[in-house]
Design a protein around this motif. Structure first.
Motif, PDB file in Angstrom:
ATOM      1  N   THR A   4     125.811  63.181 -27.253  1.00 53.74           N
ATOM      2  CA  THR A   4     127.023  63.163 -26.838  1.00 53.74           C
ATOM      3  C   THR A   4     127.827  63.143 -28.257  1.00 53.74           C
ATOM      4  O   THR A   4     127.343  62.533 -29.215  1.00 53.74           O
ATOM      5  CB  THR A   4     127.532  61.872 -26.140  1.00 53.74           C
ATOM      6  OG1 THR A   4     126.869  61.763 -25.020  1.00 53.74           O
ATOM      7  CG2 THR A   4     129.096  61.744 -26.057  1.00 53.74           C
ATOM      8  N   PRO A  33     132.426  49.725 -22.059  1.00 51.18           N
ATOM      9  CA  PRO A  33     133.293  50.199 -21.195  1.00 51.18           C
ATOM     10  C   PRO A  33     134.285  49.206 -20.265  1.00 51.18           C
ATOM     11  O   PRO A  33     133.717  48.006 -20.049  1.00 51.18           O
ATOM     12  CB  PRO A  33     132.191  50.809 -20.218  1.00 51.18           C
ATOM     13  CG  PRO A  33     131.214  51.099 -20.863  1.00 51.18           C
ATOM     14  CD  PRO A  33     131.172  49.889 -21.827  1.00 51.18           C
ATOM     15  N   THR A  50     126.989  62.063 -18.797  1.00 48.95           N
ATOM     16  CA  THR A  50     128.659  62.038 -18.472  1.00 48.95           C
ATOM     17  C   THR A  50     128.930  60.616 -18.459  1.00 48.95           C
ATOM     18  O   THR A  50     130.272  60.367 -19.166  1.00 48.95           O
ATOM     19  CB  THR A  50     128.933  62.499 -17.025  1.00 48.95           C
ATOM     20  OG1 THR A  50     128.012  62.007 -16.017  1.00 48.95           O
ATOM     21  CG2 THR A  50     128.593  64.053 -17.172  1.00 48.95           C
ATOM     22  N   ASP A  51     128.257  59.674 -17.871  1.00 52.47           N
ATOM     23  CA  ASP A  51     128.581  58.132 -17.993  1.00 52.47           C
ATOM     24  C   ASP A  51     128.760  57.795 -19.561  1.00 52.47           C
ATOM     25  O   ASP A  51     129.642  56.913 -19.960  1.00 52.47           O
ATOM     26  CB  ASP A  51     127.779  57.432 -17.238  1.00 52.47           C
ATOM     27  CG  ASP A  51     127.974  57.511 -15.640  1.00 52.47           C
ATOM     28  OD1 ASP A  51     128.820  58.267 -15.387  1.00 52.47           O
ATOM     29  OD2 ASP A  51     126.956  56.956 -14.826  1.00 52.47           O
ATOM     30  N   ASN A  52     127.762  58.243 -20.255  1.00 54.34           N
ATOM     31  CA  ASN A  52     127.495  58.002 -21.856  1.00 54.34           C
ATOM     32  C   ASN A  52     128.947  58.415 -22.448  1.00 54.34           C
ATOM     33  O   ASN A  52     129.412  57.546 -23.298  1.00 54.34           O
ATOM     34  CB  ASN A  52     126.492  58.599 -22.463  1.00 54.34           C
ATOM     35  CG  ASN A  52     126.333  57.839 -23.698  1.00 54.34           C
ATOM     36  OD1 ASN A  52     126.398  56.767 -23.977  1.00 54.34           O
ATOM     37  ND2 ASN A  52     126.048  59.054 -24.739  1.00 54.34           N
ATOM     38  N   GLU A  53     129.332  59.578 -22.094  1.00 58.82           N
ATOM     39  CA  GLU A  53     130.411  60.161 -22.818  1.00 58.82           C
ATOM     40  C   GLU A  53     131.733  59.393 -22.356  1.00 58.82           C
ATOM     41  O   GLU A  53     132.737  59.015 -23.315  1.00 58.82           O
ATOM     42  CB  GLU A  53     130.789  61.538 -22.526  1.00 58.82           C
ATOM     43  CG  GLU A  53     131.802  62.395 -23.359  1.00 58.82           C
ATOM     44  CD  GLU A  53     131.836  63.925 -22.764  1.00 58.82           C
ATOM     45  OE1 GLU A  53     132.906  64.368 -23.191  1.00 58.82           O
ATOM     46  OE2 GLU A  53     130.699  64.426 -22.534  1.00 58.82           O
ATOM     47  N   THR A  54     131.906  59.133 -21.044  1.00 55.12           N
ATOM     48  CA  THR A  54     132.878  58.325 -20.606  1.00 55.12           C
ATOM     49  C   THR A  54     133.092  57.194 -21.344  1.00 55.12           C
ATOM     50  O   THR A  54     134.177  56.630 -21.569  1.00 55.12           O
ATOM     51  CB  THR A  54     132.845  58.137 -18.948  1.00 55.12           C
ATOM     52  OG1 THR A  54     132.870  59.428 -18.645  1.00 55.12           O
ATOM     53  CG2 THR A  54     134.098  57.371 -18.508  1.00 55.12           C
ATOM     54  N   GLY A  55     131.880  56.056 -21.391  1.00 55.35           N
ATOM     55  CA  GLY A  55     131.697  55.128 -22.054  1.00 55.35           C
ATOM     56  C   GLY A  55     132.240  55.090 -23.236  1.00 55.35           C
ATOM     57  O   GLY A  55     133.190  54.427 -23.804  1.00 55.35           O
ATOM     58  N   SER A  57     134.142  57.370 -24.792  1.00 52.36           N
ATOM     59  CA  SER A  57     135.652  57.777 -24.821  1.00 52.36           C
ATOM     60  C   SER A  57     136.430  56.701 -24.743  1.00 52.36           C
ATOM     61  O   SER A  57     137.451  56.128 -25.392  1.00 52.36           O
ATOM     62  CB  SER A  57     136.144  58.950 -23.885  1.00 52.36           C
ATOM     63  OG  SER A  57     135.444  60.083 -24.145  1.00 52.36           O
ATOM     64  N   GLN A  58     136.024  55.730 -23.883  1.00 57.30           N
ATOM     65  CA  GLN A  58     136.640  54.555 -23.332  1.00 57.30           C
ATOM     66  C   GLN A  58     136.853  53.660 -24.575  1.00 57.30           C
ATOM     67  O   GLN A  58     137.783  52.860 -25.201  1.00 57.30           O
ATOM     68  CB  GLN A  58     136.231  53.767 -22.251  1.00 57.30           C
ATOM     69  CG  GLN A  58     136.547  54.633 -20.889  1.00 57.30           C
ATOM     70  CD  GLN A  58     136.163  53.806 -19.670  1.00 57.30           C
ATOM     71  OE1 GLN A  58     135.151  52.858 -19.832  1.00 57.30           O
ATOM     72  NE2 GLN A  58     136.270  54.349 -18.507  1.00 57.30           N
TER      73      GLN A  58
END
Length: 70
Positions: A4, A33, A50-55, A57-58
């Motif tokens: 990521t 997160p 995708t969860d890693n990227e979302t985390g 980003s948050q």
């Protein structure tokens, strides 16, 4: 294996960003997160990219809010 890469420019002095990166209390505010805490050791196995990227980003949004506040 996936990776990521996220880029974020923060509107804050470098010293304030640096302190947020090394202070344990600040890290607990921005790095986890939403809905989670930083009190548990280790990472859960098999976190999807995708969860890693979302985390992340948050987390970076929280870091920005912490260091950019007036």
């Amino acid at each position: 294996m996936s990776s990521t890469r996220i880029r974020r420019t923060l509107n804050a002095p470098r010293s304030k960003v640096y302190n947020a990166l090394i202070d344990a209390n600040a890290i607990a505010k921005w790095k986890v997160p939403s809905g989670m805490t930083s009190r548990h050791d280790g990472l859960p196995p098999g976190v999807p990219a995708t969860d890693n990227e979302t985390g992340w980003s948050q987390a970076l949004a929280k870091l920005a809010a912490l260091v950019e506040e007036g």
